[in-house]
Every structure is written in structure tokens, then in C-alpha cells.
Design a protein around this motif. Structure first.
Motif, PDB file in Angstrom:
ATOM      1  N   PHE A  40       0.822  -1.214   0.000  1.00  0.00           N
ATOM      2  CA  PHE A  40       0.000   0.000   0.000  1.00  0.00           C
ATOM      3  C   PHE A  40       0.850   1.256   0.000  1.00  0.00           C
ATOM      4  CE2 PHE A  40      -2.291  -3.419   2.057  1.00  0.00           C
ATOM      5  CZ  PHE A  40      -3.476  -3.420   1.351  1.00  0.00           C
ATOM      6  N   TYR A  41       0.277   2.318  -0.507  1.00  0.00           N
ATOM      7  CA  TYR A  41       0.905   3.632  -0.352  1.00  0.00           C
ATOM      8  C   TYR A  41      -0.197   4.668  -0.258  1.00  0.00           C
ATOM      9  CZ  TYR A  41       0.077   4.330  -5.367  1.00  0.00           C
ATOM     10  OH  TYR A  41      -0.506   4.459  -6.604  1.00  0.00           O
ATOM     11  N   LEU A  42       0.173   5.854   0.141  1.00  0.00           N
ATOM     12  CA  LEU A  42      -0.821   6.912   0.302  1.00  0.00           C
ATOM     13  C   LEU A  42      -0.638   7.991  -0.748  1.00  0.00           C
ATOM     14  CD1 LEU A  42      -0.811   7.416   4.176  1.00  0.00           C
ATOM     15  CD2 LEU A  42      -2.304   5.953   2.796  1.00  0.00           C
ATOM     16  N   GLU A  43      -1.765   8.540  -1.176  1.00  0.00           N
ATOM     17  CA  GLU A  43      -1.737   9.768  -1.964  1.00  0.00           C
ATOM     18  C   GLU A  43      -2.372  10.861  -1.119  1.00  0.00           C
ATOM     19  OE1 GLU A  43      -1.501   8.294  -6.555  1.00  0.00           O
ATOM     20  OE2 GLU A  43      -3.456   8.993  -5.864  1.00  0.00           O
ATOM     21  N   TYR A  44      -2.021  12.085  -1.435  1.00  0.00           N
ATOM     22  CA  TYR A  44      -2.511  13.215  -0.662  1.00  0.00           C
ATOM     23  C   TYR A  44      -3.187  14.207  -1.594  1.00  0.00           C
ATOM     24  CZ  TYR A  44       0.380  11.293   3.010  1.00  0.00           C
ATOM     25  OH  TYR A  44       0.910  10.442   3.953  1.00  0.00           O
ATOM     26  N   GLN A  45      -4.419  14.561  -1.258  1.00  0.00           N
ATOM     27  CA  GLN A  45      -5.103  15.580  -2.053  1.00  0.00           C
ATOM     28  C   GLN A  45      -5.128  16.898  -1.282  1.00  0.00           C
ATOM     29  OE1 GLN A  45      -9.352  15.286  -3.099  1.00  0.00           O
ATOM     30  NE2 GLN A  45      -8.786  16.050  -5.136  1.00  0.00           N
ATOM     31  N   PRO A  46      -4.627  17.962  -1.917  1.00  0.00           N
ATOM     32  CA  PRO A  46      -4.587  19.268  -1.244  1.00  0.00           C
ATOM     33  C   PRO A  46      -5.976  19.769  -0.863  1.00  0.00           C
ATOM     34  CG  PRO A  46      -3.289  19.291  -3.273  1.00  0.00           C
ATOM     35  CD  PRO A  46      -4.056  18.011  -3.272  1.00  0.00           C
ATOM     36  N   LYS A  47      -6.042  20.427   0.288  1.00  0.00           N
ATOM     37  CA  LYS A  47      -7.240  21.160   0.715  1.00  0.00           C
ATOM     38  C   LYS A  47      -6.851  22.630   0.776  1.00  0.00           C
ATOM     39  CE  LYS A  47      -9.317  17.610   3.668  1.00  0.00           C
ATOM     40  NZ  LYS A  47     -10.159  17.421   4.848  1.00  0.00           N
ATOM     41  N   MET A  58      -4.223  18.410   3.730  1.00  0.00           N
ATOM     42  CA  MET A  58      -4.399  17.378   2.707  1.00  0.00           C
ATOM     43  C   MET A  58      -5.164  16.198   3.267  1.00  0.00           C
ATOM     44  SD  MET A  58      -1.168  17.682   4.034  1.00  0.00           S
ATOM     45  CE  MET A  58      -0.110  16.700   5.096  1.00  0.00           C
ATOM     46  N   GLU A  59      -5.846  15.504   2.351  1.00  0.00           N
ATOM     47  CA  GLU A  59      -6.521  14.259   2.731  1.00  0.00           C
ATOM     48  C   GLU A  59      -5.672  13.084   2.262  1.00  0.00           C
ATOM     49  OE1 GLU A  59     -10.479  13.676   1.134  1.00  0.00           O
ATOM     50  OE2 GLU A  59     -10.730  11.776   2.208  1.00  0.00           O
ATOM     51  N   ALA A  60      -5.422  12.161   3.177  1.00  0.00           N
ATOM     52  CA  ALA A  60      -4.673  10.954   2.831  1.00  0.00           C
ATOM     53  C   ALA A  60      -5.633   9.919   2.248  1.00  0.00           C
ATOM     54  CB  ALA A  60      -3.993  10.393   4.073  1.00  0.00           C
ATOM     55  N   LEU A  61      -5.274   9.351   1.109  1.00  0.00           N
ATOM     56  CA  LEU A  61      -6.119   8.348   0.438  1.00  0.00           C
ATOM     57  C   LEU A  61      -5.268   7.139   0.094  1.00  0.00           C
ATOM     58  CD1 LEU A  61      -7.843  11.060  -1.718  1.00  0.00           C
ATOM     59  CD2 LEU A  61      -9.109   9.583  -0.127  1.00  0.00           C
ATOM     60  N   VAL A  62      -5.732   5.985   0.528  1.00  0.00           N
ATOM     61  CA  VAL A  62      -4.911   4.787   0.371  1.00  0.00           C
ATOM     62  C   VAL A  62      -5.007   4.219  -1.044  1.00  0.00           C
ATOM     63  CG1 VAL A  62      -6.701   3.150   1.146  1.00  0.00           C
ATOM     64  CG2 VAL A  62      -4.283   2.593   1.493  1.00  0.00           C
ATOM     65  N   ARG A  63      -3.912   3.663  -1.518  1.00  0.00           N
ATOM     66  CA  ARG A  63      -3.866   2.933  -2.791  1.00  0.00           C
ATOM     67  C   ARG A  63      -3.177   1.593  -2.589  1.00  0.00           C
ATOM     68  NH1 ARG A  63      -6.881   6.373  -3.418  1.00  0.00           N
ATOM     69  NH2 ARG A  63      -6.952   8.073  -4.890  1.00  0.00           N
ATOM     70  N   TRP A  64      -3.665   0.614  -3.322  1.00  0.00           N
ATOM     71  CA  TRP A  64      -3.098  -0.731  -3.250  1.00  0.00           C
ATOM     72  C   TRP A  64      -2.422  -1.028  -4.580  1.00  0.00           C
ATOM     73  CZ3 TRP A  64      -6.655  -5.684  -2.726  1.00  0.00           C
ATOM     74  CH2 TRP A  64      -5.840  -6.832  -2.755  1.00  0.00           C
ATOM     75  N   HIS A  66      -0.959  -3.868  -6.412  1.00  0.00           N
ATOM     76  CA  HIS A  66      -0.812  -5.323  -6.459  1.00  0.00           C
ATOM     77  C   HIS A  66       0.252  -5.677  -7.509  1.00  0.00           C
ATOM     78  CE1 HIS A  66      -1.812  -9.538  -7.345  1.00  0.00           C
ATOM     79  NE2 HIS A  66      -2.303  -9.557  -6.110  1.00  0.00           N
ATOM     80  N   PRO A  67       1.158  -6.639  -7.194  1.00  0.00           N
ATOM     81  CA  PRO A  67       2.251  -6.950  -8.124  1.00  0.00           C
ATOM     82  C   PRO A  67       1.769  -7.360  -9.515  1.00  0.00           C
ATOM     83  CG  PRO A  67       2.169  -8.525  -6.281  1.00  0.00           C
ATOM     84  CD  PRO A  67       1.272  -7.377  -5.934  1.00  0.00           C
ATOM     85  N   GLU A  68       0.632  -8.056  -9.618  1.00  0.00           N
ATOM     86  CA  GLU A  68       0.147  -8.443 -10.953  1.00  0.00           C
ATOM     87  C   GLU A  68      -1.033  -7.604 -11.430  1.00  0.00           C
ATOM     88  OE1 GLU A  68       0.142 -12.005  -9.157  1.00  0.00           O
ATOM     89  OE2 GLU A  68       2.303 -11.755  -9.445  1.00  0.00           O
ATOM     90  N   LEU A  69      -1.914  -7.261 -10.505  1.00  0.00           N
ATOM     91  CA  LEU A  69      -3.146  -6.585 -10.915  1.00  0.00           C
ATOM     92  C   LEU A  69      -2.981  -5.075 -11.061  1.00  0.00           C
ATOM     93  CD1 LEU A  69      -5.582  -8.556  -8.565  1.00  0.00           C
ATOM     94  CD2 LEU A  69      -5.156  -8.961 -11.004  1.00  0.00           C
ATOM     95  N   GLY A  70      -1.873  -4.561 -10.619  1.00  0.00           N
ATOM     96  CA  GLY A  70      -1.646  -3.114 -10.711  1.00  0.00           C
ATOM     97  C   GLY A  70      -2.336  -2.367  -9.590  1.00  0.00           C
ATOM     98  N   ILE A  71      -2.667  -1.109  -9.860  1.00  0.00           N
ATOM     99  CA  ILE A  71      -3.220  -0.275  -8.791  1.00  0.00           C
ATOM    100  C   ILE A  71      -4.717  -0.518  -8.626  1.00  0.00           C
ATOM    101  CG2 ILE A  71      -3.656   2.108  -8.057  1.00  0.00           C
ATOM    102  CD1 ILE A  71      -0.884   2.718  -9.363  1.00  0.00           C
ATOM    103  N   ILE A  72      -5.104  -0.870  -7.419  1.00  0.00           N
ATOM    104  CA  ILE A  72      -6.504  -1.160  -7.110  1.00  0.00           C
ATOM    105  C   ILE A  72      -7.047  -0.008  -6.254  1.00  0.00           C
ATOM    106  CG2 ILE A  72      -8.080  -2.822  -6.055  1.00  0.00           C
ATOM    107  CD1 ILE A  72      -5.870  -4.953  -6.464  1.00  0.00           C
ATOM    108  N   PRO A  73      -8.118   0.646  -6.713  1.00  0.00           N
ATOM    109  CA  PRO A  73      -8.643   1.804  -5.963  1.00  0.00           C
ATOM    110  C   PRO A  73      -9.383   1.362  -4.701  1.00  0.00           C
ATOM    111  CG  PRO A  73     -10.031   1.359  -7.858  1.00  0.00           C
ATOM    112  CD  PRO A  73      -8.884   0.392  -7.947  1.00  0.00           C
ATOM    113  N   PRO A  74      -9.481   2.256  -3.723  1.00  0.00           N
ATOM    114  CA  PRO A  74     -10.101   1.899  -2.440  1.00  0.00           C
ATOM    115  C   PRO A  74     -11.541   1.400  -2.541  1.00  0.00           C
ATOM    116  CG  PRO A  74      -9.597   4.256  -2.549  1.00  0.00           C
ATOM    117  CD  PRO A  74      -8.947   3.619  -3.709  1.00  0.00           C
ATOM    118  N   VAL A  75     -12.322   1.898  -3.511  1.00  0.00           N
ATOM    119  CA  VAL A  75     -13.706   1.402  -3.621  1.00  0.00           C
ATOM    120  C   VAL A  75     -13.754  -0.101  -3.867  1.00  0.00           C
ATOM    121  CG1 VAL A  75     -14.880   3.507  -4.339  1.00  0.00           C
ATOM    122  CG2 VAL A  75     -13.793   2.078  -6.080  1.00  0.00           C
ATOM    123  N   LYS A  76     -12.649  -0.658  -4.392  1.00  0.00           N
ATOM    124  CA  LYS A  76     -12.600  -2.089  -4.696  1.00  0.00           C
ATOM    125  C   LYS A  76     -12.227  -2.930  -3.487  1.00  0.00           C
ATOM    126  CE  LYS A  76     -13.149  -2.355  -9.328  1.00  0.00           C
ATOM    127  NZ  LYS A  76     -12.116  -1.852 -10.256  1.00  0.00           N
TER     128      LYS A  76
END
Ligand code: C2E
Ligand code: MG
Ligand code: MG
Ligand code: MG
Length: 280
Positions: A40-47, A58-64, A66-76
Motif C-alpha cells: 500500500f501507499y498513500l496519496e494526498y489531495q490538497p485542501k 491534505m486528505e490521505a487516500l490509500v492505494r493498493w 498489487h504486483p500483478e493486478l496493478g493499482i486497485i482503488p479503495p472502492v474495490k
């Protein structure tokens, strides 16, 4: 699988459920592994203050990743993390990482930035939650006044002792914001009984605010309510200059959205800060 009666009618249905739960199990196992491997890693959106363009946090938003599936958004995966309890270790990592990186920014001289972290109801139900938060603050050295928790309205329905837990959070000096405000089924008046600091107007009211009078009326009602009971208001999902104009006209002061910036990886966020400081 099918037990006796109604065989033919239920077979297809059962296969679908089975298939779904198979996929779910795959994803659940992948999520378990992801926590072990720290994918996992975090992205930050400016406020920003939308009147002055000053960066406030900023708001911290998690991202996953995955080594094969690539980036999986939090809604998933957030709801799966919640239903499996994996949100407990994941949420703790998100909180620690948010605090660590914010402290790092403060130490680099960007001193006045708050970080907002999304917290699930499952985390608040964890009897060790407050203890864990205190530990993260101690370990990262972040002053709690720069930390905010974003909680969706649903927690006020789901959580039995909401008020006392929120009070404990606030006793730590942490701010509380109601995320996606206006989308829940609760009446506006329940807000005055809760220890919260900020209402975050849901992006669905921002999206069409420049053309839709109902959205305008809702935002105005939220602003009036907040003013009366002494809360801050922020808008999310600002994508257009028309949104900024209309929100400002209604008296809204703070916002975030693609118009200003998408969520950014920490190095890109630092670049954003530098550019923002240059303007301000
Ligand atoms: P949220 O907390 O309401 O976050 C806002 C979502 O809107 C984010 O999506 C963000 O990237 C997106 N967004 C920001 N600006 C705009 C815009 O101008 N237009 C549009 N259309 N969207 C915009 P994201 O990152 O995919 O997160 C979705 C949801 O997943 C979040 O909604 C939150 O409920 C949950 N989530 C994300 N990160 C975390 C986390 O670290 N912990 C927990 N518990 N939940 C998280
Ligand atoms: Mg949020
Ligand atoms: Mg939101
Ligand atoms: Mg949302």
C-alpha cells in the motif's frame, strides 16, 4: 450445495453466489498478503482556502499496488477490508504513515498543514482504537492538532456509543469531520448533539452546483447550519471554475477537488506545496 427442495430453481443462483464468494476469497487472500507485504501507499489531495488559494492541508487516500493486478482503488477493497476486519491493521498503517509523512513535511518547514485520515466504523469499534492512536501520535511525534479524522455519516447510525468515542478522539486533540455530508438519511439536527468540527459537503452537491438550484439550496442550508452551531465547512469534488465561483458566492471558504489537484504521491505533493507557496 443445493439441499433437496427446489433444486432446479436454485442451482444457477447458487453457482453465482459460489462464484462471487470464490472471487471474494481470492481478493481477501490477496488483501491479507498485501498487508504482510506492505503493498500500500498513500496519496494526498490538497485542501485549500478557495478565496486565497492558500493550502491548509491534505486528505490521505490509500492505494493498493498489487504486483500483478496493478493499482486497485479503495472502492474495490475498503468494504472487504471492513467486513473481514483487515481494516484494523490496514487502518493503523494508514494512520501511522499519514502522521509520519505529515511530521516529515512539518520538519521540512511546511509547518501549518493538517492531515485528514479516513477512518472506518470498524476501527472505532476496536476497543484498543484510542490507545493505538495515542501510540501513533507518540511514535511519529505529530502534534494531534494537525490531525483530523474523516468519518462518514453512517457511523452515527452504526455505532452505539458514538458520542463517547468521538469525545475520546477529541480529548486527544484530534479534529473530526463528517465526510460525504448530506448523503446520509439522518436529519440535519442530529449534528448538534455530536462532537464534530467540520462538515464535508458531498461531491454530488458540488458537481452540478453551477446549474442546479437544489444543490445550491442544500449547500446554503449546510453553510447556515454550520454557522449557527459553529462548525467549519469544506466542499469536496471541486472540478470547475464555475464550482469555485458558485461555492464562494454562497460563502463557502474551503475546498478540494481535481480543479486544484488530484491526489498526489508524496513527492508530487511536496512539489505542489512549493508551487502553492510561490503563489500565496
Ligand atoms: P472520500 O473520503 O469521500 O474521498 C474522496 C474521493 O473522491 C477520493 O476517491 C478522491 O480521489 C475523489 N476525488 C477527489 N477530488 C475529486 C473530484 O474533483 N472529482 C471526483 N469525481 N472525485 C474526486 P478515492 O481515493 O478513490 O477514495 C474513495 C473512497 O474510499 C473515499 O471517499 C473513502 O471513503 C474511501 N477511502 C479512501 N482512502 C481511504 C482510507 O485510507 N481509509 C478508509 N477507511 N477509507 C478510504
Ligand atoms: Mg474522505
Ligand atoms: Mg467524501
Ligand atoms: Mg465518498
Amino acid at each position: 450445495m443445493v439441499k433437496g427442495k427446489g433444486k432446479n430453481n436454485f442451482t444457477i443462483f447458487d453457482e453465482t453466489i459460489e462464484h462471487q464468494s470464490f472471487e471474494r476469497r481470492l481478493l481477501e487472500n490477496a488483501l491479507r498478503q498485501a498487508i504482510i507485504d506492505n503493498q500500500f501507499y498513500l496519496e494526498y489531495q490538497p485542501k485549500l482556502n478557495i478565496a486565497t488559494n492558500e493550502l491548509i492541508g491534505m486528505e490521505a487516500l490509500v492505494r493498493w499496488k498489487h504486483p500483478e493486478l496493478g493499482i486497485i482503488p479503495p472502492v474495490k477493497f475498503i468494504s472487504l477490508a471492513e467486513s473481514t476486519g483487515l481494516i484494523i491493521p490496514l487502518g493503523e498503517w494508514i494512520l501511522r504513515e499519514s502522521c509520519r509523512q505529515t511530521k516529515e513535511l512539518h520538519d521540512k518547514g511546511y509547518g501549518n498543514l493538517s492531515v485528514s485520515v479516513n477512518i472506518s466504523v470498524r476501527q472505532l469499534e476496536d476497543p484498543y482504537f484510542i490507545e493505538k492512536v495515542q501510540k501513533v501520535l507518540d511514535e511519529t511525534g505529530l502534534d494531534s492538532k494537525w490531525l483530523e479524522f474523516e468519518l462518514t455519516e453512517s457511523i452515527f447510525a452504526d455505532l452505539k456509543n458514538t458520542v463517547s468515542i468521538l469525545q475520546e478522539v477529541r480529548n486527544l486533540g484530534i479534529q473530526i469531520s463528517v465526510d460525504d455530508f448530506g448523503t446520509g438519511y439522518s436529519s440535519l439536527s442530529y449534528i448538534k448533539h455530536l462532537p464534530v468540527d467540520t462538515l464535508k459537503v458531498d461531491q454530488s452537491f458540488v458537481k452540478d452546483i453551477h446549474v442546479n438550484q437544489e444543490s445550491q439550496a442544500i449547500v446554503l442550508a449546510v453553510l447556515n447550519l454550520a454557522k449557527t452551531i459553529g462548525l467549519n465547512v469544506i466542499a469536496e469534488g471541486i472540478e470547475l471554475e464555475e464550482h469555485v465561483d458558485k461555492l464562494s458566492e454562497k460563502g463557502l471558504l474551503f475546498g478540494q477537488g481535481y480543479y486544484y489537484s488530484k491526489p498526489l504521491k508524496s513527492d508530487a505533493f511536496e512539489e505542489f506545496i512549493n508551487n502553492n507557496n510561490a503563489i500565496a
